[in-house]
Design an enzyme around this catalytic site. Sequence first.
Site, PDB file in Angstrom:
ATOM      1  N   LYS A 171      18.535  -5.500  -6.322  1.00  0.00           N
ATOM      2  CA  LYS A 171      17.211  -5.602  -5.884  1.00  0.00           C
ATOM      3  C   LYS A 171      16.459  -7.506  -5.965  1.00  0.00           C
ATOM      4  CE  LYS A 171      16.098  -1.244  -6.371  1.00  0.00           C
ATOM      5  NZ  LYS A 171      15.020  -0.085  -6.001  1.00  0.00           N
ATOM      6  N   TYR A 175      17.077   4.116   2.268  1.00  0.00           N
ATOM      7  CA  TYR A 175      15.816   5.336   2.185  1.00  0.00           C
ATOM      8  C   TYR A 175      15.422   5.909   2.469  1.00  0.00           C
ATOM      9  CZ  TYR A 175      15.800   2.284  -1.981  1.00  0.00           C
ATOM     10  OH  TYR A 175      15.947   1.251  -3.689  1.00  0.00           O
ATOM     11  N   PHE A 213       4.737   5.296  -0.728  1.00  0.00           N
ATOM     12  CA  PHE A 213       5.556   3.852  -0.408  1.00  0.00           C
ATOM     13  C   PHE A 213       5.837   3.402  -0.204  1.00  0.00           C
ATOM     14  CE2 PHE A 213       7.419   7.539  -4.111  1.00  0.00           C
ATOM     15  CZ  PHE A 213       9.302   6.681  -3.277  1.00  0.00           C
ATOM     16  N   THR A 234      13.647   5.308 -13.405  1.00  0.00           N
ATOM     17  CA  THR A 234      13.132   4.470 -12.464  1.00  0.00           C
ATOM     18  C   THR A 234      11.485   3.337 -12.756  1.00  0.00           C
ATOM     19  OG1 THR A 234      13.851   6.673 -11.259  1.00  0.00           O
ATOM     20  CG2 THR A 234      11.964   4.886  -9.902  1.00  0.00           C
ATOM     21  N   ASN A 239      12.049  -2.133  -9.968  1.00  0.00           N
ATOM     22  CA  ASN A 239      12.245  -2.626 -10.858  1.00  0.00           C
ATOM     23  C   ASN A 239      13.380  -2.275 -10.901  1.00  0.00           C
ATOM     24  OD1 ASN A 239      13.937  -0.353  -9.186  1.00  0.00           O
ATOM     25  ND2 ASN A 239      13.389   1.494  -9.819  1.00  0.00           N
ATOM     26  N   HIS A 285      19.313  -0.585  -8.168  1.00  0.00           N
ATOM     27  CA  HIS A 285      19.583   1.281  -7.927  1.00  0.00           C
ATOM     28  C   HIS A 285      20.245   1.583  -8.119  1.00  0.00           C
ATOM     29  CE1 HIS A 285      19.201   3.992  -4.201  1.00  0.00           C
ATOM     30  NE2 HIS A 285      20.185   3.741  -4.856  1.00  0.00           N
ATOM     31  N   GLU A 329      25.955   6.358   0.247  1.00  0.00           N
ATOM     32  CA  GLU A 329      25.488   5.257  -0.023  1.00  0.00           C
ATOM     33  C   GLU A 329      25.625   3.549  -0.119  1.00  0.00           C
ATOM     34  OE1 GLU A 329      22.383   5.391  -3.128  1.00  0.00           O
ATOM     35  OE2 GLU A 329      21.547   6.884  -2.346  1.00  0.00           O
TER      36      GLU A 329
HETATM   37  P1  CMP Z   1      15.179   3.591  -7.022  1.00  0.00           P
HETATM   38  O1  CMP Z   1      15.837   4.151  -7.790  1.00  0.00           O
HETATM   39  O2  CMP Z   1      16.141   2.450  -5.472  1.00  0.00           O
HETATM   40  O3  CMP Z   1      15.232   4.204  -5.219  1.00  0.00           O
HETATM   41  C1  CMP Z   1      14.039   4.499  -5.224  1.00  0.00           C
HETATM   42  C2  CMP Z   1      12.933   4.222  -4.754  1.00  0.00           C
HETATM   43  O4  CMP Z   1      11.876   3.509  -4.774  1.00  0.00           O
HETATM   44  C3  CMP Z   1      12.766   3.414  -6.645  1.00  0.00           C
HETATM   45  O5  CMP Z   1      13.962   3.068  -7.068  1.00  0.00           O
HETATM   46  C4  CMP Z   1      11.649   2.670  -7.122  1.00  0.00           C
HETATM   47  O6  CMP Z   1      11.579   1.519  -6.452  1.00  0.00           O
HETATM   48  C5  CMP Z   1      10.514   2.746  -5.560  1.00  0.00           C
HETATM   49  N1  CMP Z   1       9.800   3.683  -5.892  1.00  0.00           N
HETATM   50  C6  CMP Z   1       9.289   5.181  -6.448  1.00  0.00           C
HETATM   51  N2  CMP Z   1       8.557   5.828  -6.967  1.00  0.00           N
HETATM   52  C7  CMP Z   1       7.486   4.331  -6.560  1.00  0.00           C
HETATM   53  C8  CMP Z   1       6.161   4.466  -6.514  1.00  0.00           C
HETATM   54  N3  CMP Z   1       5.214   5.423  -7.449  1.00  0.00           N
HETATM   55  N4  CMP Z   1       5.788   2.968  -5.761  1.00  0.00           N
HETATM   56  C9  CMP Z   1       6.787   2.182  -5.109  1.00  0.00           C
HETATM   57  N5  CMP Z   1       7.985   2.215  -5.404  1.00  0.00           N
HETATM   58  C10 CMP Z   1       8.268   4.092  -6.061  1.00  0.00           C
END
Ligand code: CMP
Length: 143
Positions: free
Chosen positions: A11, A51, A59, A93, A114, A117, A128
């Site tokens: 990311k 997404y 979010f 996550t 984070n 992915h 994906e």
């Molecule tokens: P990812 O595994 O890429 O898939 C969905 C993404 O949404 C996740 O990683 C996070 O980066 C994001 N995400 C999930 N929960 C939250 C949250 N509570 N606030 C902000 N981003 C979120």
Amino acid sequence: MSVERTLTILKPDCVRKGLIGEVTKRIQEAGFHIVAMKMMHLSSTTAGGFYEVHRERPFFGELCDFMSSGPCVPMVLEKENAVADFRTFIGATNPAEAEAGTIRADFADSVGENIIHGSDSVENGKIESNYFFAESEIVANKG
Ligand code: CMP
């Protein structure tokens, strides 16, 4: 166990922190073969399409802003049991809940930013991968 493909994205925070090399090295050392890879700067619309399943979540806007805030590196990875093994490898996550030694525990700042992915099922791995790569861009690579 069968050979599977999973889609990962390094990311924008991973790229900004100069961690492309470190994270990619760990991915390869963990036995995942990179069969497709590119660097892209997603538009908010392209991030939102990826997404789509989260569109109604509170979010979603923040997620699209973050994912379009700088370049990212999508990759298709191949390995036996790739989907589940990669999820274990990257950690939960929320990095606060990620096991020590995982990518998110070591490098991520927050649930929103984070680092990486990983697809959550074999079916989503295909969907994906197709979102970022044509079949002709996926190569045979055992390195
Ligand atoms: P990812 O595994 O890429 O898939 C969905 C993404 O949404 C996740 O990683 C996070 O980066 C994001 N995400 C999930 N929960 C939250 C949250 N509570 N606030 C902000 N981003 C979120």
